[in-house]
Design a protein around this motif. Structure first.
Motif, PDB file in Angstrom:
ATOM      1  N   PHE A  96     -34.596  -7.532  21.052  1.00  0.00           N
ATOM      2  CA  PHE A  96     -33.758  -6.341  20.956  1.00  0.00           C
ATOM      3  C   PHE A  96     -33.996  -5.352  22.106  1.00  0.00           C
ATOM      4  N   LEU A  97     -34.897  -5.657  23.046  1.00  0.00           N
ATOM      5  CA  LEU A  97     -35.151  -4.799  24.188  1.00  0.00           C
ATOM      6  C   LEU A  97     -34.869  -5.536  25.482  1.00  0.00           C
ATOM      7  N   GLU A  98     -34.408  -4.780  26.483  1.00  0.00           N
ATOM      8  CA  GLU A  98     -34.180  -5.357  27.804  1.00  0.00           C
ATOM      9  C   GLU A  98     -35.484  -5.437  28.588  1.00  0.00           C
ATOM     10  N   TRP A  99     -36.370  -4.474  28.375  1.00  0.00           N
ATOM     11  CA  TRP A  99     -37.678  -4.500  29.016  1.00  0.00           C
ATOM     12  C   TRP A  99     -38.683  -3.760  28.128  1.00  0.00           C
ATOM     13  N   LEU A 100     -39.963  -4.042  28.338  1.00  0.00           N
ATOM     14  CA  LEU A 100     -41.046  -3.435  27.564  1.00  0.00           C
ATOM     15  C   LEU A 100     -42.245  -3.233  28.483  1.00  0.00           C
ATOM     16  N   ALA A 101     -42.910  -2.091  28.341  1.00  0.00           N
ATOM     17  CA  ALA A 101     -44.081  -1.789  29.170  1.00  0.00           C
ATOM     18  C   ALA A 101     -45.146  -1.098  28.336  1.00  0.00           C
ATOM     19  N   ALA A 102     -46.385  -1.270  28.718  1.00  0.00           N
ATOM     20  CA  ALA A 102     -47.512  -0.583  28.097  1.00  0.00           C
ATOM     21  C   ALA A 102     -48.395  -0.014  29.197  1.00  0.00           C
ATOM     22  N   GLY A 103     -49.107   1.052  28.875  1.00  0.00           N
ATOM     23  CA  GLY A 103     -49.956   1.679  29.884  1.00  0.00           C
ATOM     24  C   GLY A 103     -51.140   2.377  29.262  1.00  0.00           C
ATOM     25  N   VAL A 104     -52.157   2.617  30.087  1.00  0.00           N
ATOM     26  CA  VAL A 104     -53.358   3.305  29.639  1.00  0.00           C
ATOM     27  C   VAL A 104     -53.916   4.124  30.788  1.00  0.00           C
ATOM     28  N   SER A 105     -54.506   5.252  30.457  1.00  0.00           N
ATOM     29  CA  SER A 105     -55.235   6.068  31.438  1.00  0.00           C
ATOM     30  C   SER A 105     -56.656   6.274  30.930  1.00  0.00           C
ATOM     31  N   VAL A 106     -57.608   6.145  31.820  1.00  0.00           N
ATOM     32  CA  VAL A 106     -59.012   6.412  31.515  1.00  0.00           C
ATOM     33  C   VAL A 106     -59.451   7.587  32.382  1.00  0.00           C
ATOM     34  N   LYS A 107     -59.965   8.641  31.734  1.00  0.00           N
ATOM     35  CA  LYS A 107     -60.318   9.862  32.451  1.00  0.00           C
ATOM     36  C   LYS A 107     -61.811  10.149  32.329  1.00  0.00           C
ATOM     37  N   MET A 108     -62.468  10.359  33.452  1.00  0.00           N
ATOM     38  CA  MET A 108     -63.819  10.895  33.453  1.00  0.00           C
ATOM     39  C   MET A 108     -63.699  12.397  33.671  1.00  0.00           C
ATOM     40  N   PHE A 132     -58.870   9.216  26.933  1.00  0.00           N
ATOM     41  CA  PHE A 132     -57.949   8.091  27.060  1.00  0.00           C
ATOM     42  C   PHE A 132     -56.536   8.543  26.716  1.00  0.00           C
ATOM     43  N   ASP A 133     -55.567   7.988  27.456  1.00  0.00           N
ATOM     44  CA  ASP A 133     -54.139   8.133  27.151  1.00  0.00           C
ATOM     45  C   ASP A 133     -53.565   6.742  26.945  1.00  0.00           C
ATOM     46  N   PHE A 134     -52.699   6.592  25.966  1.00  0.00           N
ATOM     47  CA  PHE A 134     -52.049   5.319  25.692  1.00  0.00           C
ATOM     48  C   PHE A 134     -50.540   5.536  25.618  1.00  0.00           C
ATOM     49  N   GLY A 135     -49.779   4.568  26.100  1.00  0.00           N
ATOM     50  CA  GLY A 135     -48.329   4.711  26.049  1.00  0.00           C
ATOM     51  C   GLY A 135     -47.621   3.373  26.006  1.00  0.00           C
ATOM     52  N   ILE A 136     -46.439   3.382  25.404  1.00  0.00           N
ATOM     53  CA  ILE A 136     -45.530   2.242  25.451  1.00  0.00           C
ATOM     54  C   ILE A 136     -44.142   2.769  25.782  1.00  0.00           C
ATOM     55  N   ALA A 137     -43.355   1.942  26.406  1.00  0.00           N
ATOM     56  CA  ALA A 137     -41.987   2.315  26.764  1.00  0.00           C
ATOM     57  C   ALA A 137     -41.125   1.061  26.728  1.00  0.00           C
ATOM     58  N   GLY A 138     -39.847   1.259  26.483  1.00  0.00           N
ATOM     59  CA  GLY A 138     -38.929   0.129  26.435  1.00  0.00           C
ATOM     60  C   GLY A 138     -37.520   0.547  26.778  1.00  0.00           C
ATOM     61  N   ILE A 162     -33.356  -0.205  26.115  1.00  0.00           N
ATOM     62  CA  ILE A 162     -32.267  -0.803  25.345  1.00  0.00           C
ATOM     63  C   ILE A 162     -31.030  -0.756  26.224  1.00  0.00           C
ATOM     64  N   ASP A 163     -30.614  -1.899  26.680  1.00  0.00           N
ATOM     65  CA  ASP A 163     -29.555  -1.965  27.682  1.00  0.00           C
ATOM     66  C   ASP A 163     -30.064  -1.301  28.958  1.00  0.00           C
ATOM     67  N   ASP A 164     -29.182  -1.030  29.887  1.00  0.00           N
ATOM     68  CA  ASP A 164     -29.593  -0.514  31.184  1.00  0.00           C
ATOM     69  C   ASP A 164     -29.692   0.998  31.209  1.00  0.00           C
ATOM     70  N   PHE A 165     -29.125   1.669  30.215  1.00  0.00           N
ATOM     71  CA  PHE A 165     -29.012   3.119  30.296  1.00  0.00           C
ATOM     72  C   PHE A 165     -29.907   3.856  29.307  1.00  0.00           C
ATOM     73  N   LEU A 166     -30.452   3.190  28.289  1.00  0.00           N
ATOM     74  CA  LEU A 166     -31.184   3.872  27.230  1.00  0.00           C
ATOM     75  C   LEU A 166     -32.643   3.402  27.208  1.00  0.00           C
ATOM     76  N   SER A 167     -33.570   4.353  27.284  1.00  0.00           N
ATOM     77  CA  SER A 167     -34.999   4.031  27.244  1.00  0.00           C
ATOM     78  C   SER A 167     -35.689   4.846  26.165  1.00  0.00           C
ATOM     79  N   ILE A 168     -36.817   4.321  25.678  1.00  0.00           N
ATOM     80  CA  ILE A 168     -37.623   4.994  24.671  1.00  0.00           C
ATOM     81  C   ILE A 168     -39.051   5.075  25.166  1.00  0.00           C
ATOM     82  N   GLY A 169     -39.802   6.046  24.663  1.00  0.00           N
ATOM     83  CA  GLY A 169     -41.191   6.187  25.063  1.00  0.00           C
ATOM     84  C   GLY A 169     -42.025   6.782  23.950  1.00  0.00           C
ATOM     85  N   VAL A 170     -43.246   6.291  23.812  1.00  0.00           N
ATOM     86  CA  VAL A 170     -44.204   6.796  22.831  1.00  0.00           C
ATOM     87  C   VAL A 170     -45.563   6.877  23.511  1.00  0.00           C
ATOM     88  N   SER A 171     -46.265   7.995  23.325  1.00  0.00           N
ATOM     89  CA  SER A 171     -47.588   8.113  23.931  1.00  0.00           C
ATOM     90  C   SER A 171     -48.530   8.882  23.021  1.00  0.00           C
TER      91      SER A 171
END
Length: 457
Positions: free
Chosen positions: A199-211, A269-275, A277-286
């Motif tokens: 149901f998604l055109e693309w999916l990404a995950a990310g993380v940040s580690v901070k000292m 730490f920071d955590f995030g996901i993004a995806g 839907i089609d070429d024009f609509l994106s979602i993000g959670v962090s």
């Protein structure tokens, strides 16, 4: 007396200019997002994604390499005090106890509840670079300076400052609190494209580690007082407070020594996901700022719980005097302060990419976001924030941004920003409170951001 009220309101509001979760996460360094009322969790790209949603680093729109040139963001917010009240009552030489009854009531009615709250934050990104590793991943390195301040001023204490010499008055002050710290954070962020579900055109995950290196900390808590004014105008009763701070450097001079030994160390730490839907609509959670700072060096504290008899209503004034001198301070035990966590979820729609779209020229981005604090130290824990933002490019080199934020104890905000996009670098300006420029005396919030970003396509 006038100086007492000015002193405390300066602590809760004016300190904001130099001193919340967004500062520690680096969100204030995202000047583009500031112009959209910080509606950026689904749309921030490249270095703007650091501190907002590291998953968006993986998106190819960010380019091959990005460099930032000292973006700075400053934010001030209060739910009980405005510049108009300051100019009308605190810039004069009239003692507060001598104000007319109507003026005293005006000051007290500025409180929307039993306690007034203020927060302030500032971020300066000393260094930032984002590099695309390959077609599916990117990495970023950033160094941020963060200054954070927050305070709670009970309405009853304001009443004490206004009516403290009136015979027969009784005061029960509870919950006076001030906290602030400044730090430097070194972050490594990584974003990776993942195999998307059907149901998604693309999916990404990310993380940040901070000292995190903590350079200055103070807190005043348990500020309570039970007092009564006698017939001769003398206040008598019990006053209690507890202060804890680090003596490595004063928060009022945070840049005196940029390379002093830290008073504390931490990891976040920071955590995030993004995806998409089609070429024009994106979602993000962090989920941002999961971590803490341990303060171990030169910790001092002072506690007082005693009977007082005084003609000075500002019974807590000596607290700040105590912070300025080590005399009488006890050596404090090491302690840990948690970072102000933040949860964000949102969507963004690039309308000019909708198939068959041709109703307007240029590029139009529309975004929605929900933001809520995580943990007791976040000012948005009890008052979540909703926002929407728009970025319109009538020409590819001229982005115009605006947005509206609702919620949070500071109320609503109307943001505005713009940029000038050259071939290899962008120049951005923004404020979350554009009405401050036109009716500034009525407002109790203010912000400004400016930044330069160098791009390699």
């Amino acid at each position: 007396m006038k100086r007492s009220m000015e002193h405390w309101l300066g602590v809760f509001c004016g300190m904001s200019i130099f001193l919340s979760p967004n500062a520690i996460s680096g969100d204030r360094a995202n000047v583009r997002g500031m112009g959209m009322a910080r509606t950026a969790v689904a749309s921030a790209l490249a270095l703007d994604a650091v501190g907002v949603n590291p998953a968006n680093l993986a998106r190819p729109e960010g380019g091959t390499m990005n460099l930032t040139v000292l973006p700075i963001g400053v934010y001030v917010e209060s739910d009980f005090f405005s510049y108009d009240l300051y100019s009308r009552y605190l810039k004069t030489r009239t003692p507060l106890v001598n104000l007319a009854e109507s003026d005293k009531q005006t000051l007290l009615q500025s409180f929307t509840g039993p306690k007034g709250r203020s927060t302030a934050e500032a971020t300066a990104r000393l260094f930032g670079i984002a590099l695309r590793i390959n077609t599916t991943s990117s990495i970023a390195f950033t160094v941020d300076y963060n200054l954070v301040g927050a305070g709670i001023l009970p309405r009853e204490y304001a009443r004490l400052l206004l009516y403290g010499t009136t015979p027969g008055e009784q005061f029960d002050v509870q919950g006076l609190s001030v906290k602030g710290f400044w730090s430097r954070s070194y972050a490594v962020s990584y974003g990776q494209l993942l195999p998307p579900p059907p149901f998604l055109e693309w999916l990404a995950a990310g993380v940040s580690v901070k000292m995190i290196q903590g350079y200055g900390y103070y807190e005043i808590e348990s500020g309570d007082a039970s007092l009564r004014t006698s017939g001769d105008g003398r206040l008598t009763g019990n006053v209690a407070w507890r202060a804890r701070w680090t003596m490595t450097n004063s928060l009022s001079r945070p840049l005196d020594n940029l390379f002093q030994d830290p008073a504390g160390y931490g990891v976040g730490f920071d955590f995030g996901i993004a995806g998409g839907i089609d070429d024009f609509l994106s979602i993000g959670v962090s989920l941002m700022n999961i971590g803490s700072i341990s303060w171990t060096r030169d910790v001092a504290e002072r506690t007082s719980d005693s009977l007082v008899s005084t003609t000075e209503p500002d019974v807590f004034k000596k607290v700040f005097s105590a912070l300025k001198t080590p005399d009488g301070a006890q050596r404090g035990s090491p302690f840990t302060s948690t970072l102000p966590g933040l949860f964000r979820v949102g969507v963004a729609a690039q309308f000019d990419r909708i198939r068959g779209s041709g109703m307007f020229e240029g590029q139009l981005l529309f975004a929605l976001e929900y933001m809520r604090g995580v943990g007791p130290r976040s000012p948005l824990t009890e008052d979540p924030r909703f926002s929407f933002g728009i970025e319109y490019k009538p020409m590819t080199w001229l982005p115009i941004r605006t947005g509206v934020a609702l919620g949070g104890y500071g109320g609503s905000h109307i943001a505005f920003g713009f940029g000038i996009n050259f071939r290899t670098f962008d120049l951005d300006f923004a404020t979350e409170d554009i009405l401050l420029l036109f009716e500034g005396a009525k407002y109790s919030t203010g912000s400004v951001g400016v930044g330069v970003r160098v791009r390699v396509p």
